[in-house]
Design an enzyme around this catalytic site. Sequence first.
Site: not given
Length: 317
Positions: A10-11, A99, A123, A126, A128, A194, A198, A295
């Site tokens: 996805t990313v 993370k 970046e 932590v 998004g 999670d 972070k 996202g």
Amino acid sequence: MKIGIIGVGTVGGGVLELLDKERKNIEKRVGEKIEISWICDLKESVNREQNYRFTKNYEDILKDESVETIIELIGGNTTAFHIAKETLKSGKNLITANKYLLATKGKEIFKLAKDNSVKIFFEGAVAGGTPAVSSIYEGTFSGGIKKIRGILNGTSNYILSKMEEGYTYEKALSVAQSNGYAELDPTFDVKGIDTAHKISLLSYLVWDELIDFENIKIEGIDKITKEEVEAAKVLGKRYKLIGEAVKSKDGIKIYVKPSLVGEEDQLYGVKDVYNGIESYGEHLGETFFYGKGAGALPTANAIIADLYKIKNSNAWN
């Protein structure tokens, strides 16, 4: 700048999309052309449309001396740990949104980066698409920061928001999963793990000390009931899963737990999948960051921002 992308889910797909749509602006800001030398994934289908140089074996990218920077997006802390170590040992820069990897293996990874005079940026790991990491590291370092706290997991925040609407925990989780906001196995999110990853990284950036993960006190939202949420509403309060790091003369303490917050608290208004992060400085006072915590394109935007930092910023390690 020649880059290799390992993990085109996805990313990773979002990174390719942004580079395709915004290449001219991105290259102008970075200061040089960006060439995607390789992409690596276990699924060949990820390369059907754009036809990049593709491999299923990440070692092909690690061995390519022309690749300057590797973007690791596979997750986990086993294979990803090997990729990170070999990347840094070979003199390549590393960008990651992982993370879990950094919170549990960061001491070795950050040391390797320093020893090999290369850079690592994260970046997207932590918050998004919310550029809180750069802002906190580069913008508040002289502010005498004593405390950082925040809502750092959009999944848990979404579930709690739904419970305020009258859903049970189980129903809210089911809705989050059906909308793509929660994994089939939501353990890391709902158990607070999670969030702990972070807040640990934010603490490291501010105070230059990575706390052993097992020393972080963690409590999730999975035991909160509909009745407790309703009782909080009567009092004008909300449950929020908050990660907090505090530095005092006794050292750094980090914890994650569901907390009741009132309307006077800035985190009160952070709903659904959004994140909110506060820092408190002796000289700076209070700062607040707000935005989407996950996202494809928001996180991809954070990764593209790290490409800029590779070229133009000092190392964080």
